[in-house]
Design an enzyme around this catalytic site. Structure first.
Site, PDB file in Angstrom:
ATOM      1  N   ASP A 128      42.737  69.139  36.362  1.00 49.23           N
ATOM      2  CA  ASP A 128      41.694  68.998  35.035  1.00 49.23           C
ATOM      3  C   ASP A 128      41.737  70.952  34.812  1.00 49.23           C
ATOM      4  O   ASP A 128      41.078  71.167  34.868  1.00 49.23           O
ATOM      5  CB  ASP A 128      40.969  68.367  35.144  1.00 49.23           C
ATOM      6  N   ILE A 132      42.109  77.413  36.345  1.00 49.21           N
ATOM      7  CA  ILE A 132      43.429  77.347  37.930  1.00 49.21           C
ATOM      8  C   ILE A 132      44.548  78.599  37.641  1.00 49.21           C
ATOM      9  O   ILE A 132      44.323  79.342  36.548  1.00 49.21           O
ATOM     10  CB  ILE A 132      44.882  76.404  37.052  1.00 49.21           C
ATOM     11  N   ASP A 145      48.402  67.638  35.298  1.00 51.87           N
ATOM     12  CA  ASP A 145      48.273  66.970  35.274  1.00 51.87           C
ATOM     13  C   ASP A 145      47.284  66.494  35.277  1.00 51.87           C
ATOM     14  O   ASP A 145      46.531  66.248  36.999  1.00 51.87           O
ATOM     15  CB  ASP A 145      49.143  66.197  34.664  1.00 51.87           C
ATOM     16  N   ASN A 182      41.396  78.801  28.998  1.00 49.62           N
ATOM     17  CA  ASN A 182      42.041  79.053  30.870  1.00 49.62           C
ATOM     18  C   ASN A 182      43.599  79.904  31.087  1.00 49.62           C
ATOM     19  O   ASN A 182      43.703  81.134  31.987  1.00 49.62           O
ATOM     20  CB  ASN A 182      41.807  78.104  31.272  1.00 49.62           C
ATOM     21  N   TYR A 215      40.436  66.258  17.805  1.00 41.26           N
ATOM     22  CA  TYR A 215      41.994  66.267  18.204  1.00 41.26           C
ATOM     23  C   TYR A 215      42.348  67.775  16.988  1.00 41.26           C
ATOM     24  O   TYR A 215      42.587  68.885  17.854  1.00 41.26           O
ATOM     25  CB  TYR A 215      42.086  65.430  17.676  1.00 41.26           C
ATOM     26  N   LEU A 273      50.917  71.832  27.593  1.00 39.48           N
ATOM     27  CA  LEU A 273      51.595  70.659  26.680  1.00 39.48           C
ATOM     28  C   LEU A 273      49.993  69.548  26.504  1.00 39.48           C
ATOM     29  O   LEU A 273      50.530  68.575  26.589  1.00 39.48           O
ATOM     30  CB  LEU A 273      52.402  70.067  26.794  1.00 39.48           C
ATOM     31  N   GLY A 310      48.206  61.192  30.788  1.00 42.43           N
ATOM     32  CA  GLY A 310      49.555  60.739  31.483  1.00 42.43           C
ATOM     33  C   GLY A 310      49.772  59.538  32.503  1.00 42.43           C
ATOM     34  O   GLY A 310      48.946  58.822  33.527  1.00 42.43           O
TER      35      GLY A 310
HETATM   36  N1  LIG Z   1      53.604  63.622  21.015  1.00 41.25           N
HETATM   37  C1  LIG Z   1      53.206  63.353  19.791  1.00 41.25           C
HETATM   38  O1  LIG Z   1      54.288  63.137  18.703  1.00 41.25           O
HETATM   39  C2  LIG Z   1      53.221  65.067  19.080  1.00 41.25           C
HETATM   40  C3  LIG Z   1      52.713  65.228  17.850  1.00 41.25           C
HETATM   41  C4  LIG Z   1      51.784  66.475  17.489  1.00 41.25           C
HETATM   42  C5  LIG Z   1      51.550  66.868  18.795  1.00 41.25           C
HETATM   43  N2  LIG Z   1      51.529  66.436  20.598  1.00 41.25           N
HETATM   44  C6  LIG Z   1      51.117  67.392  21.102  1.00 41.25           C
HETATM   45  O2  LIG Z   1      52.520  67.282  22.726  1.00 41.25           O
HETATM   46  C7  LIG Z   1      51.612  67.098  23.838  1.00 41.25           C
HETATM   47  C8  LIG Z   1      52.100  66.527  24.401  1.00 41.25           C
HETATM   48  O3  LIG Z   1      51.808  64.975  23.850  1.00 41.25           O
HETATM   49  P1  LIG Z   1      52.369  63.352  23.941  1.00 41.25           P
HETATM   50  O4  LIG Z   1      52.830  62.909  22.698  1.00 41.25           O
HETATM   51  O5  LIG Z   1      53.473  63.958  25.586  1.00 41.25           O
HETATM   52  O6  LIG Z   1      50.975  63.305  24.529  1.00 41.25           O
HETATM   53  P2  LIG Z   1      50.994  62.373  25.821  1.00 41.25           P
HETATM   54  O7  LIG Z   1      48.866  61.821  26.011  1.00 41.25           O
HETATM   55  O8  LIG Z   1      51.161  61.418  27.249  1.00 41.25           O
HETATM   56  O9  LIG Z   1      50.647  63.876  27.120  1.00 41.25           O
HETATM   57  C9  LIG Z   1      49.294  64.274  27.436  1.00 41.25           C
HETATM   58  C10 LIG Z   1      49.396  64.722  28.832  1.00 41.25           C
HETATM   59  O10 LIG Z   1      48.204  65.576  28.741  1.00 41.25           O
HETATM   60  C11 LIG Z   1      47.471  65.319  30.297  1.00 41.25           C
HETATM   61  N3  LIG Z   1      46.065  65.766  30.122  1.00 41.25           N
HETATM   62  C12 LIG Z   1      45.495  65.736  29.044  1.00 41.25           C
HETATM   63  N4  LIG Z   1      44.085  66.496  29.559  1.00 41.25           N
HETATM   64  C13 LIG Z   1      44.043  66.936  30.280  1.00 41.25           C
HETATM   65  C14 LIG Z   1      43.360  68.295  31.528  1.00 41.25           C
HETATM   66  N5  LIG Z   1      42.554  68.240  30.598  1.00 41.25           N
HETATM   67  N6  LIG Z   1      43.661  68.552  32.232  1.00 41.25           N
HETATM   68  C15 LIG Z   1      45.348  67.735  33.126  1.00 41.25           C
HETATM   69  N7  LIG Z   1      45.774  67.355  32.117  1.00 41.25           N
HETATM   70  C16 LIG Z   1      45.437  66.145  30.332  1.00 41.25           C
HETATM   71  C17 LIG Z   1      47.344  63.127  30.260  1.00 41.25           C
HETATM   72  O11 LIG Z   1      47.451  62.911  31.295  1.00 41.25           O
HETATM   73  C18 LIG Z   1      49.094  63.554  29.824  1.00 41.25           C
HETATM   74  O12 LIG Z   1      50.106  63.469  30.789  1.00 41.25           O
HETATM   75  C19 LIG Z   1      49.967  67.485  23.394  1.00 41.25           C
HETATM   76  O13 LIG Z   1      48.830  68.370  23.715  1.00 41.25           O
HETATM   77  C20 LIG Z   1      50.264  66.519  22.315  1.00 41.25           C
HETATM   78  O14 LIG Z   1      48.457  67.358  21.009  1.00 41.25           O
HETATM   79  C21 LIG Z   1      52.418  65.924  20.303  1.00 41.25           C
END
Ligand SMILES: NC(=O)c1ccc[n+]([C@@H]2O[C@H](COP(=O)([O-])OP(=O)(O)OC[C@H]3O[C@@H](n4cnc5c(N)ncnc54)[C@H](O)[C@@H]3O)[C@@H](O)[C@H]2O)c1
Length: 315
Positions: free
Chosen positions: A57, A62, A32, A98, A144, A72, A37
């Protein structure tokens, strides 16, 4: 013991997934960059000998060592993913590319957290996986929606071209403890406003519907999907098919808290979907999965977390 990479590990869902995979005795590498996060979400894991954290990132390549990869990483709430839309696109597209290259090299199984947003503002309800969606490709949500759509395309092209074992899940609105109270999602917004005694902000007339899935149900579905038969690639919808209006959600939260909040209406944001409800028959058939936790039960657990968070009793 499997070596499993979880990207987005410090996020809401990623951190719960790490807990689940660790409880099944796996070795987890969480990646992450803390874009959305929070360190608090994984603080309890940092002393676990089966958990390694890498601050990276994923837009940049990586090299990995893993049997399975769960992807995720991506900001998930509109204010967060719209803050830097090009970066959001890069995370979905370069990030997936990647990781897919690494899955191909390692012959690892790879999972993509896709989204109900691939259906856009849908013309049919409930949405089945064969519905191709109605997305505005140049709107403010497109970074998105289209990023996730392109990631799905990459997953299926790696599968067809190189035989990579892919698993794609379309997640519908999920809520629960460890959501960021400030990231602008409807459940966390309403709970935080109600707990702080502030007016609840409803965008539009509140008659738009959503389906809300509790995080434990969802995580179980992600796990079952990764461990399903190789022939089943998805995409598969995971979410709770019980539909509620946004006004009903706000009323339920006020009922649980036993106090009335003032309601403020604001204009609907551009391209906000009117209705969103999953058809989860495929998940039931292929994964024997259905959500079990009612909205009321899930909200009680979430409110209790936010209550402690706001009064400084949890991280
Ligand atoms: N929660 C929901 O309702 C929901 C619905 C549909 C899809 N999703 C998908 O599930 C996944 C997790 O969602 P969430 O709700 O936990 O969101 P969140 O924002 O809490 O978690 C996403 C995490 O990805 C990390 N991140 C973002 N860009 C990054 C990068 N370039 N490199 C490394 N880390 C990166 C963030 O720091 C964060 O910790 C996401 O891909 C989201 O699109 C979630």
């Amino acid at each position: 013991m499997k070596k499993i990479v979880v990207t987005g590990a410090a996020g809401f869902l990623g951190s719960h997934l790490c807990d689940k995979l660790l409880s099944n005795n796996n070795n987890i590498i969480g990646i992450d960059n803390f874009y959305t996060g929070r360190k608090e979400n994984i603080a309890h894991l940092l002393n676990n000998k089966n958990f390694t954290f890498i601050n990276h990132d994923l837009i940049d390549f990586i090299k990995l060592d893993a049997d399975e990869i769960y992807n995720l990483a991506c900001p998930a709430s509109p204010p967060q993913y719209q803050k830097d839309p090009i970066r959001t696109l890069k995370t979905s597209i370069y990030g997936s590319l990647n990781l897919l290259e690494e899955a191909r090299r390692l012959k690892a199984k790879i999972f993509q957290a896709s989204t109900s947003e691939v259906y856009g503002d849908p013309d049919v309800t409930p949405q089945t996986e064969d519905y191709r969606g109605s997305v505005n490709p140049i709107g403010i949500r497109a970074c998105y929606d289209e990023g996730k759509r392109c990631a799905e395309t990459l997953f299926f092209d790696f599968h067809r071209t190189y035989g990579v074992n892919v698993k794609v899940v379309r997640i519908f609105n999920t809520y629960g403890p460890r959501m960021d109270p400030n990231d602008g999602r409807v459940v966390s917004n309403f709970i935080t406003q109600a707990l702080l005694g502030q007016p609840i902000t409803i965008y539009g007339d509140g008659q738009q519907t959503r389906s809300f899935c509790y995080c434990d149900d969802l995580i179980e579905g992600l796990f079952l999907m990764m461990n399903s038969s190789d022939r089943f690639t998805g995409p598969v919808n995971l979410g709770n098919p019980n539909e509620f209006t946004i006004s009903e959600l706000s009323e339920l939260i006020q009922d649980i808290l036993g106090k009335k909040s003032k309601i403020i209406h604001k204009p609907l944001p551009m391209d906000d979907p009117r209705q969103r409800c999953p058809d989860v028959s495929l998940a039931k058939k292929e994964l024997d999965w259905t959500p079990k936790i009612s909205l009321k039960e899930g909200l009680k657990m979430t409110i209790s977390y936010f209550d402690k968070l706001l009064s400084g009793k949890v991280n």
